[in-house]
Scaffold this motif. Structure first.
Motif, PDB file in Angstrom:
ATOM      1  N   VAL A  83       0.838  -1.201   0.000  1.00  0.00           N
ATOM      2  CA  VAL A  83       0.000   0.000   0.000  1.00  0.00           C
ATOM      3  C   VAL A  83       0.869   1.245   0.000  1.00  0.00           C
ATOM      4  N   GLN A  84       1.920   1.246   0.804  1.00  0.00           N
ATOM      5  CA  GLN A  84       2.817   2.396   0.847  1.00  0.00           C
ATOM      6  C   GLN A  84       3.470   2.636  -0.510  1.00  0.00           C
ATOM      7  N   ARG A  85       3.881   1.553  -1.173  1.00  0.00           N
ATOM      8  CA  ARG A  85       4.498   1.693  -2.489  1.00  0.00           C
ATOM      9  C   ARG A  85       3.499   2.243  -3.502  1.00  0.00           C
ATOM     10  N   ARG A  86       2.251   1.753  -3.456  1.00  0.00           N
ATOM     11  CA  ARG A  86       1.233   2.257  -4.378  1.00  0.00           C
ATOM     12  C   ARG A  86       0.948   3.730  -4.139  1.00  0.00           C
ATOM     13  N   ILE A  87       0.892   4.121  -2.871  1.00  0.00           N
ATOM     14  CA  ILE A  87       0.647   5.529  -2.550  1.00  0.00           C
ATOM     15  C   ILE A  87       1.798   6.392  -3.062  1.00  0.00           C
ATOM     16  N   ALA A  88       3.028   5.956  -2.831  1.00  0.00           N
ATOM     17  CA  ALA A  88       4.193   6.702  -3.313  1.00  0.00           C
ATOM     18  C   ALA A  88       4.179   6.798  -4.835  1.00  0.00           C
ATOM     19  N   ASP A  89       3.842   5.700  -5.516  1.00  0.00           N
ATOM     20  CA  ASP A  89       3.751   5.721  -6.983  1.00  0.00           C
ATOM     21  C   ASP A  89       2.673   6.683  -7.447  1.00  0.00           C
ATOM     22  N   TYR A  90       1.536   6.674  -6.752  1.00  0.00           N
ATOM     23  CA  TYR A  90       0.436   7.561  -7.127  1.00  0.00           C
ATOM     24  C   TYR A  90       0.835   9.017  -6.935  1.00  0.00           C
ATOM     25  N   ALA A  95       3.872  10.206  -6.892  1.00  0.00           N
ATOM     26  CA  ALA A  95       4.902  10.537  -7.878  1.00  0.00           C
ATOM     27  C   ALA A  95       4.273  10.801  -9.242  1.00  0.00           C
ATOM     28  N   ALA A  96       3.264  10.021  -9.590  1.00  0.00           N
ATOM     29  CA  ALA A  96       2.595  10.205 -10.879  1.00  0.00           C
ATOM     30  C   ALA A  96       1.754  11.478 -10.901  1.00  0.00           C
ATOM     31  N   SER A  97       1.292  11.925  -9.741  1.00  0.00           N
ATOM     32  CA  SER A  97       0.448  13.114  -9.710  1.00  0.00           C
ATOM     33  C   SER A  97       1.250  14.393  -9.541  1.00  0.00           C
ATOM     34  N   ALA A  98       2.571  14.291  -9.398  1.00  0.00           N
ATOM     35  CA  ALA A  98       3.414  15.490  -9.313  1.00  0.00           C
ATOM     36  C   ALA A  98       3.397  16.202 -10.660  1.00  0.00           C
ATOM     37  N   VAL A  99       3.485  17.519 -10.626  1.00  0.00           N
ATOM     38  CA  VAL A  99       3.386  18.305 -11.861  1.00  0.00           C
ATOM     39  C   VAL A  99       4.771  18.462 -12.476  1.00  0.00           C
ATOM     40  N   PRO A 100       5.005  17.844 -13.641  1.00  0.00           N
ATOM     41  CA  PRO A 100       6.270  18.065 -14.342  1.00  0.00           C
ATOM     42  C   PRO A 100       6.299  19.475 -14.944  1.00  0.00           C
ATOM     43  N   VAL A 101       7.476  19.973 -15.224  1.00  0.00           N
ATOM     44  CA  VAL A 101       7.628  21.301 -15.815  1.00  0.00           C
ATOM     45  C   VAL A 101       6.928  21.342 -17.159  1.00  0.00           C
ATOM     46  N   GLY A 102       6.126  22.371 -17.393  1.00  0.00           N
ATOM     47  CA  GLY A 102       5.445  22.548 -18.671  1.00  0.00           C
ATOM     48  C   GLY A 102       4.123  21.813 -18.789  1.00  0.00           C
ATOM     49  N   VAL A 103       3.670  21.158 -17.728  1.00  0.00           N
ATOM     50  CA  VAL A 103       2.407  20.427 -17.777  1.00  0.00           C
ATOM     51  C   VAL A 103       1.403  21.175 -16.911  1.00  0.00           C
ATOM     52  N   GLY A 104       0.170  21.253 -17.379  1.00  0.00           N
ATOM     53  CA  GLY A 104      -0.880  21.978 -16.665  1.00  0.00           C
ATOM     54  C   GLY A 104      -1.292  21.300 -15.374  1.00  0.00           C
ATOM     55  N   PRO A 105      -2.208  21.920 -14.643  1.00  0.00           N
ATOM     56  CA  PRO A 105      -2.593  21.427 -13.325  1.00  0.00           C
ATOM     57  C   PRO A 105      -3.509  20.211 -13.326  1.00  0.00           C
ATOM     58  N   SER A 106      -3.922  19.696 -14.476  1.00  0.00           N
ATOM     59  CA  SER A 106      -4.901  18.608 -14.496  1.00  0.00           C
ATOM     60  C   SER A 106      -4.389  17.346 -13.802  1.00  0.00           C
ATOM     61  N   THR A 152      -5.312  16.919  -0.501  1.00  0.00           N
ATOM     62  CA  THR A 152      -4.623  17.653   0.555  1.00  0.00           C
ATOM     63  C   THR A 152      -5.515  18.741   1.131  1.00  0.00           C
ATOM     64  N   LEU A 153      -6.255  19.460   0.279  1.00  0.00           N
ATOM     65  CA  LEU A 153      -7.131  20.517   0.768  1.00  0.00           C
ATOM     66  C   LEU A 153      -8.274  19.955   1.606  1.00  0.00           C
ATOM     67  N   LYS A 154      -8.839  18.847   1.182  1.00  0.00           N
ATOM     68  CA  LYS A 154      -9.970  18.274   1.910  1.00  0.00           C
ATOM     69  C   LYS A 154      -9.559  17.689   3.247  1.00  0.00           C
ATOM     70  N   THR A 155      -8.408  17.046   3.313  1.00  0.00           N
ATOM     71  CA  THR A 155      -8.016  16.323   4.523  1.00  0.00           C
ATOM     72  C   THR A 155      -6.922  17.015   5.313  1.00  0.00           C
ATOM     73  N   GLY A 156      -6.176  17.886   4.675  1.00  0.00           N
ATOM     74  CA  GLY A 156      -5.060  18.535   5.350  1.00  0.00           C
ATOM     75  C   GLY A 156      -3.811  17.675   5.410  1.00  0.00           C
ATOM     76  N   THR A 157      -3.857  16.488   4.825  1.00  0.00           N
ATOM     77  CA  THR A 157      -2.697  15.596   4.815  1.00  0.00           C
ATOM     78  C   THR A 157      -2.507  15.013   3.418  1.00  0.00           C
ATOM     79  N   THR A 158      -1.285  14.573   3.148  1.00  0.00           N
ATOM     80  CA  THR A 158      -1.033  13.877   1.889  1.00  0.00           C
ATOM     81  C   THR A 158      -1.325  12.402   2.079  1.00  0.00           C
ATOM     82  N   PHE A 159      -1.313  11.646   1.003  1.00  0.00           N
ATOM     83  CA  PHE A 159      -1.553  10.215   1.084  1.00  0.00           C
ATOM     84  C   PHE A 159      -0.524   9.539   1.994  1.00  0.00           C
ATOM     85  N   LEU A 160       0.750   9.888   1.841  1.00  0.00           N
ATOM     86  CA  LEU A 160       1.788   9.251   2.659  1.00  0.00           C
ATOM     87  C   LEU A 160       1.623   9.589   4.138  1.00  0.00           C
TER      88      LEU A 160
END
Length: 88
Positions: free
Chosen positions: A43-50, A52-63, A72-80
Protein backbone atom coordinates in the motif's frame (compact mmCIF):
# COMPACT_ATOMS: atom_id res chain seq x y z
CA UNK A 1 -21.83 -57.31 9.06
CA UNK A 2 -22.14 -55.38 5.78
CA UNK A 3 -23.70 -52.40 7.56
CA UNK A 4 -20.91 -52.36 10.15
CA UNK A 5 -18.27 -52.22 7.38
CA UNK A 6 -20.15 -49.38 5.69
CA UNK A 7 -20.28 -47.45 8.95
CA UNK A 8 -16.54 -47.97 9.50
CA UNK A 9 -15.82 -46.83 5.94
CA UNK A 10 -17.98 -43.78 6.47
CA UNK A 11 -16.07 -42.96 9.67
CA UNK A 12 -12.75 -43.29 7.81
CA UNK A 13 -14.05 -41.05 5.03
CA UNK A 14 -15.19 -38.43 7.55
CA UNK A 15 -11.82 -38.56 9.33
CA UNK A 16 -10.02 -38.11 6.01
CA UNK A 17 -12.27 -35.19 5.09
CA UNK A 18 -11.71 -33.60 8.50
CA UNK A 19 -7.94 -33.97 8.07
CA UNK A 20 -7.97 -32.44 4.58
CA UNK A 21 -10.17 -29.56 5.74
CA UNK A 22 -7.77 -28.91 8.62
CA UNK A 23 -4.82 -28.81 6.25
CA UNK A 24 -6.66 -26.39 3.98
CA UNK A 25 -7.55 -24.11 6.90
CA UNK A 26 -3.96 -24.18 8.20
CA UNK A 27 -2.67 -23.38 4.72
CA UNK A 28 -5.15 -20.52 4.37
CA UNK A 29 -4.09 -19.07 7.73
CA UNK A 30 -0.44 -19.11 6.66
CA UNK A 31 -1.33 -17.43 3.37
CA UNK A 32 -3.37 -14.74 5.13
CA UNK A 33 -0.55 -14.11 7.62
CA UNK A 34 1.87 -13.52 4.76
CA UNK A 35 -0.67 -11.23 3.04
CA UNK A 36 -1.21 -9.19 6.21
CA UNK A 37 2.54 -8.87 6.70
CA UNK A 38 3.20 -7.70 3.13
CA UNK A 39 0.15 -5.51 2.56
CA UNK A 40 1.34 -2.34 4.38
CA UNK A 41 4.49 -2.20 2.26
CA UNK A 42 2.48 -2.72 -0.94
CA UNK A 43 0.00 0.00 0.00
CA UNK A 44 2.82 2.40 0.85
CA UNK A 45 4.50 1.69 -2.49
CA UNK A 46 1.23 2.26 -4.38
CA UNK A 47 0.65 5.53 -2.55
CA UNK A 48 4.19 6.70 -3.31
CA UNK A 49 3.75 5.72 -6.98
CA UNK A 50 0.44 7.56 -7.13
CA UNK A 51 1.89 10.68 -5.55
CA UNK A 52 4.90 10.54 -7.88
CA UNK A 53 2.59 10.21 -10.88
CA UNK A 54 0.45 13.11 -9.71
CA UNK A 55 3.41 15.49 -9.31
CA UNK A 56 3.39 18.31 -11.86
CA UNK A 57 6.27 18.06 -14.34
CA UNK A 58 7.63 21.30 -15.81
CA UNK A 59 5.45 22.55 -18.67
CA UNK A 60 2.41 20.43 -17.78
CA UNK A 61 -0.88 21.98 -16.67
CA UNK A 62 -2.59 21.43 -13.32
CA UNK A 63 -4.90 18.61 -14.50
CA UNK A 64 -2.57 15.81 -13.33
CA UNK A 65 -1.89 17.63 -10.07
CA UNK A 66 -5.51 18.40 -9.16
CA UNK A 67 -6.19 15.07 -7.44
CA UNK A 68 -3.31 15.56 -5.01
CA UNK A 69 -4.30 19.17 -4.34
CA UNK A 70 -7.93 18.17 -3.81
CA UNK A 71 -6.99 15.38 -1.38
CA UNK A 72 -4.62 17.65 0.55
CA UNK A 73 -7.13 20.52 0.77
CA UNK A 74 -9.97 18.27 1.91
CA UNK A 75 -8.02 16.32 4.52
CA UNK A 76 -5.06 18.53 5.35
CA UNK A 77 -2.70 15.60 4.81
CA UNK A 78 -1.03 13.88 1.89
CA UNK A 79 -1.55 10.21 1.08
CA UNK A 80 1.79 9.25 2.66
CA UNK A 81 1.03 11.21 5.83
CA UNK A 82 -2.37 9.51 6.07
CA UNK A 83 -0.77 6.08 5.54
CA UNK A 84 1.70 6.81 8.35
CA UNK A 85 -1.17 7.85 10.63
CA UNK A 86 -3.05 4.63 9.90
CA UNK A 87 0.08 2.54 10.26
CA UNK A 88 1.19 4.06 13.57
Amino acid sequence: MEQQQQEQQQLRNEACLHSCAGKLIHSNHRLMAAYVQLMPALVQRRIADYEAASAVPVGVGPSRHSAKISWTLKTGTTFLEKAEQLKG
